[in-house]
Design a protein around this motif. Sequence first.
Motif: not given
Length: 58
Positions: A24-31
């Motif tokens: 949940k701590a990841q940014h949208t770009a990483s996802r």
Amino acid sequence: MIPDIGLMVGLYIITRMIALISDKAQHTASRLFAAGTILVALICIVDLMSKGGSAPPL
């Protein structure tokens, strides 16, 4: 033997990217990059399994 190793590496990559997406701590770009990596890994696995068992003629 080579397709088996490629399959293991591809499944490992997919597993790591799923773990990255579920964090949940990841940014949208990483996802988005993780989803793209999963897509590319699946395409490569399918290509390796369909062509990897045969050697090119000499």
